[in-house]
Design a protein around this motif. Structure first.
Motif, short mmCIF file in Angstrom:
data_model
loop_
_atom_site.label_atom_id
_atom_site.label_comp_id
_atom_site.label_asym_id
_atom_site.label_seq_id
_atom_site.Cartn_x
_atom_site.Cartn_y
_atom_site.Cartn_z
N PRO B 345 0.74 -0.85 -0.02
CA PRO B 345 0.09 -0.24 0.14
C PRO B 345 1.44 1.10 0.36
CG PRO B 345 -0.42 -1.55 1.86
CD PRO B 345 0.55 -1.80 1.17
N TYR B 346 1.65 1.13 0.85
CA TYR B 346 3.09 2.46 1.20
C TYR B 346 3.31 2.72 -0.53
CZ TYR B 346 6.85 4.48 2.03
OH TYR B 346 7.83 6.17 1.22
N LEU B 347 3.77 1.88 -1.32
CA LEU B 347 4.46 1.35 -2.34
C LEU B 347 3.70 2.09 -3.80
CD1 LEU B 347 7.10 -1.08 -3.22
CD2 LEU B 347 8.01 1.36 -2.59
N TYR B 348 2.28 1.58 -3.47
CA TYR B 348 1.25 1.84 -4.21
C TYR B 348 0.84 3.96 -3.62
CZ TYR B 348 -3.57 2.14 -7.22
OH TYR B 348 -4.38 2.51 -7.88
N SER B 349 0.82 3.92 -2.90
CA SER B 349 0.53 5.70 -2.49
C SER B 349 1.53 6.00 -2.99
CB SER B 349 0.14 5.95 -1.26
OG SER B 349 1.01 6.21 -0.53
N GLU B 350 3.07 6.39 -3.00
CA GLU B 350 4.11 6.47 -3.28
C GLU B 350 4.36 7.08 -5.41
OE1 GLU B 350 6.99 8.42 -2.04
OE2 GLU B 350 6.04 7.99 -0.73
N TYR B 351 3.85 6.09 -5.39
CA TYR B 351 3.06 5.65 -6.78
C TYR B 351 2.08 6.73 -7.05
CZ TYR B 351 1.64 3.55 -11.71
OH TYR B 351 1.45 4.07 -13.22
N ARG B 352 0.66 6.58 -6.93
CA ARG B 352 -0.31 7.50 -7.09
C ARG B 352 0.22 8.89 -6.99
NH1 ARG B 352 -5.31 5.50 -6.95
NH2 ARG B 352 -5.70 7.58 -7.49
N ARG B 353 1.17 9.19 -5.46
CA ARG B 353 1.77 10.99 -5.69
C ARG B 353 2.20 11.18 -6.67
NH1 ARG B 353 3.52 12.35 -0.50
NH2 ARG B 353 4.85 10.50 -0.26
N GLY B 354 3.11 10.05 -7.47
CA GLY B 354 4.41 10.36 -8.94
C GLY B 354 5.67 10.09 -8.03
N GLU B 355 5.51 9.74 -6.70
CA GLU B 355 6.39 10.07 -6.32
C GLU B 355 7.91 8.36 -6.15
OE1 GLU B 355 7.18 11.82 -2.25
OE2 GLU B 355 6.68 13.54 -3.23
N LEU B 356 7.78 7.80 -7.22
CA LEU B 356 8.56 6.73 -6.76
C LEU B 356 9.20 6.63 -8.04
CD1 LEU B 356 7.65 3.57 -5.87
CD2 LEU B 356 6.96 2.83 -7.99
#
Lengths: 313, 356
Positions: B345-356
């Motif tokens: 979930p953490y990585l996904y939320s980072e991805y959603r915020r475009g911070e990956l």
């Protein structure tokens, strides 16, 4: 994936005002604040201090005296250090042979991977980036059994048999090579992330300009990105060195049981009892011997270490 | 007509970028036209091949010299090495967990005999449930206390104090140490007779508080968690400090002007802005907690007893102590699932915020 930038430099005016106001209002709170901060210093340093004092005490003295007080006259000795050092000197060499190449290789590979997936944009990049980054969070337990199987199948010692006849080479280096490969592979995700978040901040214009001038992807890396990477290399090398030097788990699993001739310091320290059961002075001296390189790196390059740590978020 | 357009296009390879959108569509239709045209030409007598080849090689060359292809040598070798050791090994581990591999036998990968027996065995094994419970307690208690403590530290350090760098260095110092080293220190700290904690308590006249910290089942896990907090709270501080520094000074000022008390200001204004810091610090701390194996192993050997056994130590004991390889692998997969539940979930939320 990166922490917010530190200290946006509040302008001097408000800063001075704030300081002046604090001085006016809150002398007493200030004193309390410093007292708490000092108490916390005590909290963090107490185990180290007690350990250091104990390491200089004779067995008789550490049984009788208060742990955090320095040894007195006849209770003082260097013997624990001598024992610890002589029992761990081989392991120190092994750890160095392991940590230095593994650190450099994992940093180098992390750098080129991050370059290939950051400064050059293409469609499915994010999926690959996610795979790299997720690797940071793997609990290593999930790969231990396969690792031990892998190194039972791939016999490095036999594969590299031509090496052991050479001067300065020993057969137990085969186990160290196994450990190096393992640490490099599992180090790539974090080094990748550190380099990636740094490369994302590099100015696109410069790279774009070089590209318009017809520079190849390779020469942009070689001539522009790599020279600019120096600070992040410092951070990554320091962080990785600490991680690899401190590791116990992989050494436990990959080396023959007990570590054999290739045991790194963590294994040596774990099995260091100092002859007599629970001879704490030797154990404490051993702990400091094992920690010395990382402590040294930390004290000298604390800033970079803190950055590496924060970049892991 | 077709030829003429081709020639015209070759004469002006670069056109204005403003008409890019339309141009793409135009190009696409042109291409089909040309293909049809070329097949007709071919039947006429092979002129088309002479026409076609240069563009084909041109495309091939441009693909070769494209950034994507040139970037492959950079990311592919590290990716293969990492992918083999991380994802390959996890897959292999999953396969082993489906077999009955144990003792000194070699694993037999007979697909028809794959089953979930090892997972069933885990579910009916009381020590698995104890270990799972301890793992959860360790994860939650360690992470929560570390975050709270780290936040307080960060707020204290953020008061424009002197010696800030020195203090920060000292608070973060335990994190640079190996679990092996800190476990040795804390085994000595917790020693019931001559360890620092009990000696200090006795000196203060608090004898009734002296406990057998790491042999008493009631305090064992708490003692471990405390030592881990000592080691990692500095990390939470560093993350929070960066978060606090990123909040504009104006927000503090505004709260002060509104007459909010310091406590209220932090609670209402500052804390909500530290959500991102909390998220990332929490994930990393949980990962540290999952890796606390080294600490427990040095302190207790491969069996910390039911009071402090976690899945990581149980997995190691089953696989490398008792040669129950398949069973150990199954426990490892459960542990991996736990980590995934935290991290995905953490990585996904980072991805959603475009911070990956």
């Amino acid at each position: 994936m990166s922490s917010p930038p530190a200290s946006p430099n509040p302008d001097d005016h408000t800063r001075r005002e704030r300081i002046e106001q604090t001085i006016r209002d809150a002398d007493r709170t200030r004193v309390a604040l410093y007292a708490i901060l000092l108490g916390l210093v005590g909290f963090y340093l107490a185990p180290l201090e007690a350990g250091l004092m104990t390491a200089f005490k004779t067995t008789d003295a550490f049984n009788r005296t208060v742990p955090f007080l320095p040894p007195v006259a006849d209770g003082f000795t260097f013997e624990p250090w001598e024992i610890a050092f002589s029992e761990m000197s081989n392991a120190l060499v092994n750890s160095l042979l392991l940590a230095v190449p593994a650190t450099v290789l994992s940093a180098g590979l992390g750098s080129i991977a991050a370059y290939g997936l950051t400064t050059i944009d293409w469609k499915y990049q994010t999926a690959l980036v996610a795979l790299f980054v997720a690797g940071i969070f793997i609990p290593y337990q999930a790969v231990l059994v396969p690792l031990s199987r892998l190194y039972a199948i791939v016999n490095t010692q036999e594969l590299l048999s031509f090496l052991w006849g050479l001067p300065m080479m020993h057969e137990h280096y085969a186990s160290i090579i196994n450990l190096i490969v393992t640490h490099v592979a599992y180090g790539i995700p974090i080094t990748f992330l550190l380099f990636r978040s740094y490369y994302q901040t590099l100015s696109d214009e410069m790279i774009e300009a070089a590209r318009l001038d017809g520079a190849s992807v390779f020469s942009i890396y070689r001539n522009i990105v790599l020279p600019l990477s120096r600070p992040i290399f410092a951070v990554t090398l320091i962080y990785q060195f600490t991680q690899i030097w401190n590791d116990l788990l992989f050494a436990l699993v990959i080396l023959p049981s007990g570590g054999g001739a290739a045991a790194p310091v963590t294994i040596a320290l774990n099995s260091l009892t100092g002859g007599i059961v629970e001879s704490f002075n030797t154990q404490m001296a051993g702990a400091f011997v094992a920690a010395l390189p990382t402590l040294l790196v930390y004290v000298l390059f604390g800033e970079q270490f803190a950055k590496g740590v924060a970049g892991e978020t | 007509m077709q030829r003429l357009r081709d020639v015209l296009r070759r004469l002006s390879p670069r056109r204005g970028a403003d008409s890019g959108d339309r141009e793409l569509r135009a190009d696409g239709s042109e291409q089909t036209d040309r293909l049809r045209g070329s097949s007709e030409l071919r039947s006429d007598g092979g002129v088309a091949t002479a026409e076609e080849t240069p563009t084909e090689t041109g495309r091939w060359q441009s693909l070769l010299s494209s950034d994507f292809v040139q970037s492959i040598p950079f990311w592919l070798p590290p990716f293969l090495l990492m992918g083999f050791f991380v994802y390959g090994a996890i897959g292999w581990n999953l396969v082993i967990s489906l077999t009955d591999f144990e003792g000194l036998l070699l694993p037999e990968y007979t697909v028809s005999e794959f089953d979930l027996e090892m997972y069933r065995r885990a579910l009916s094994d009381p020590s698995f449930w104890t270990a799972a419970q301890n793992t959860l307690v360790l994860l939650v208690a360690f992470t929560a206390v570390c975050l709270l403590f780290g936040l307080l530290l960060a707020i204290l350090v953020d008061q424009e104090i002197r010696f800030e760098n020195t203090l920060r260095t000292i608070y973060l110092l335990p994190m640079s140490l190996s679990f092996v080293v800190t476990a040795k220190f804390w085994a000595w700290m917790y020693n019931p007779q001559i360890g620092m904690i009990n000696v200090t308590l006795r000196q203060l006249g608090l004898d009734f508080l002296t406990l057998q910290w790491i042999s008493n089942p009631d305090t064992k896990l708490a003692a471990v968690i405390f030592a881990l907090i000592w080691q990692f709270s500095g990390y939470a501080m560093v993350v929070y400090l960066a978060g606090l520094r990123a909040i504009p000074t104006a927000h503090y000022e505004a709260a002060k002007v509104d007459g909010a008390s310091t406590a209220k200001m932090y609670w209402r204004v500052i804390l909500p802005q530290l959500r991102a810091s909390t998220m990332s610090a929490a994930v990393v701390l949980m990962v540290f907690a999952l890796k606390a194996f080294d600490f427990l192993y040095v302190m207790f050997g491969n069996n910390p007893g039911p009071a402090a056994d976690i899945l990581a130590t149980m997995m190691f004991r089953e696989a490398f102590g008792s040669n129950n390889w398949a069973y150990g692998s199954a426990i490892a997969i459960v542990l991996f699932g736990m980590a995934l539940a935290v991290v995905a979930p953490y990585l996904y939320s980072e991805y959603r915020r475009g911070e990956l």
